[in-house]
Design a protein around this motif. Structure first.
Motif, mmCIF file in Angstrom:
data_model
loop_
_atom_site.group_PDB
_atom_site.id
_atom_site.type_symbol
_atom_site.label_atom_id
_atom_site.label_comp_id
_atom_site.label_asym_id
_atom_site.label_seq_id
_atom_site.Cartn_x
_atom_site.Cartn_y
_atom_site.Cartn_z
ATOM 1 N N TYR A 23 4.433 0.254 5.615
ATOM 2 C CA TYR A 23 3.851 -0.772 6.476
ATOM 3 C C TYR A 23 3.356 -0.169 7.791
ATOM 4 O O TYR A 23 3.448 -0.789 8.855
ATOM 5 N N THR A 25 0.425 0.281 8.885
ATOM 6 C CA THR A 25 -0.776 -0.324 9.469
ATOM 7 C C THR A 25 -0.441 -1.389 10.511
ATOM 8 O O THR A 25 -1.220 -1.618 11.433
ATOM 9 N N TRP A 26 0.728 -2.028 10.380
ATOM 10 C CA TRP A 26 1.047 -3.065 11.361
ATOM 11 C C TRP A 26 2.076 -2.614 12.392
ATOM 12 O O TRP A 26 2.645 -3.430 13.112
ATOM 13 N N GLN A 27 2.308 -1.294 12.502
ATOM 14 C CA GLN A 27 3.231 -0.803 13.518
ATOM 15 C C GLN A 27 2.708 -1.048 14.929
ATOM 16 O O GLN A 27 3.476 -1.319 15.844
ATOM 17 N N HIS A 28 1.374 -0.952 15.113
ATOM 18 C CA HIS A 28 0.809 -1.196 16.439
ATOM 19 C C HIS A 28 1.055 -2.636 16.873
ATOM 20 O O HIS A 28 1.318 -2.902 18.051
ATOM 21 N N TRP A 29 0.967 -3.575 15.929
ATOM 22 C CA TRP A 29 1.226 -4.971 16.272
ATOM 23 C C TRP A 29 2.702 -5.189 16.580
ATOM 24 O O TRP A 29 3.045 -5.951 17.507
ATOM 25 N N LEU A 30 3.566 -4.530 15.849
ATOM 26 C CA LEU A 30 4.993 -4.666 16.093
ATOM 27 C C LEU A 30 5.387 -4.075 17.446
ATOM 28 O O LEU A 30 6.349 -4.520 18.079
#
Length: 316
Positions: A23, A25-30
């Motif tokens: 996952y 790709t959504w580490q920046h959002w997290l």
């Protein structure tokens, strides 16, 4: 313990922390909520420490315990979260061998210290509510000093061997830690050696230390509840329930995710890996955010002193 062939592989000098392998790709959002929680935790605990330090009226045992709790929260956050955010933002996944085990040592020492502090604070509330006339003679500055020394000594003696045992294992070949932090199990499973002793010692000590703290906290709040139910007058009883209820919520938020993560790492093989990682990260952030709010801001004396220190008359 190991076969000679294991040592033919080049020893590991650093590890790679891979937080969410599937996952990424959504580490920046997290990272956005994590960074906000980190800033809130650091700011709230620093504000509480500064207020207690500057206000002479807060130089009392109960507030010294709050200071200890805030100090532990700050150290834990600074030990882990900046590295997690560096991974999310800049893909800086490598961590040196010594830095990894230093992080493990701090987490293994300071989390149980926080557990022990919760136990002492529960005893403080027990004496204050169940034996109010004896409170000044029991809960003294000397008591806080002894309790703090016990907290440090207990965890130094019992939990320091956990990272020491892991650091003495031989690591060869594998160096990818599928976690955001250098947790004991995540690191030791990469070893070429057998980890039976490490796992058994870690499990036994954690259950012993945390188990005794939880039992002591439970007994303290059971006596508190029994006393509160005898208090005449609905308003006084409601106030006591509100204070104790918020404290118990913070204690549950500290223990439940930690115990869930600890036990499922060992026995919950069907729990998705990213759930383990996310819980372990939030476990180090959510309690430090809530502790100064519940124990500090909801206490009228601290709330008034915070406003006086950081918002002098004429600013608000």
């Amino acid at each position: 313990m190991t076969s000679p062939s294991n040592y033919s592989t080049t020893p590991v000098s650093e590890f790679l922390l891979i937080c969410f392998p599937n996952y990424q790709t959504w580490q920046h959002w997290l990272s956005l909520p994590l960074s906000l929680l980190f800033l809130l935790a650091m700011g709230a605990n620093a504000m509480l420490l500064i207020t207690i330090w500057l206000e002479a009226s807060l130089h009392e045992p109960m507030y010294y315990l709050l200071s200890l709790l805030s100090l532990l929260d700050i150290v834990l956050c600074l030990t882990v979260i900046p590295k997690v955010l560096a991974i999310f933002w800049f893909d800086l996944r490598s961590i040196s061998f010594s830095a990894c085990f230093l992080q493990m040592f701090i987490m293994n020492s300071f989390l149980p210290m926080e557990s022990c502090t919760f136990m002492v604070m529960a005893y403080d509330r027990y004496v204050a509510i169940c034996h109010p006339l004896r409170y000044p003679s029991i809960i003294t500055n000397q008591f806080v000093a002894k309790a703090s020394a016990f907290t440090v000594a207990r965890n130094a003696l019992l939990l320091s061997p956990v990272p020491i045992l892991s650091s003495r294992l031989h690591y060869c070949g594998k160096n990818v830690i599928e976690n955001c932090i250098c947790a004991n199990l995540s690191v030791s499973r990469l070893s070429c050696d057998k980890t039976t002793v490490n796992r058994a010692y870690g499990l036994a000590v954690a259950l012993l230390v945390v188990g005794l703290d939880v039992v002591a906290i439970g007994i303290s709040y059971a006596f508190i509840l029994q006393t509160v139910l005898k208090v005449p007058g609905g308003e006084a009883r409601l106030k006591a329930f509100s204070t104790c209820g918020s404290h118990i919520c913070v204690i549950l938020i500290f223990y439940v995710p930690g115990m869930f993560s600890f036990l499922t790492h060992r026995f919950g093989h069907h729990v998705p890996h990213h759930v383990h990682v996310l819980l372990a990260t939030l476990y180090l952030l959510v309690p430090p955010v809530l502790n100064p709010i519940v124990y500090g801001v909801k206490t009228r004396q601290i709330r008034q002193r915070v406003l006086r220190v950081f918002f002098p008359k004429g600013w608000i």
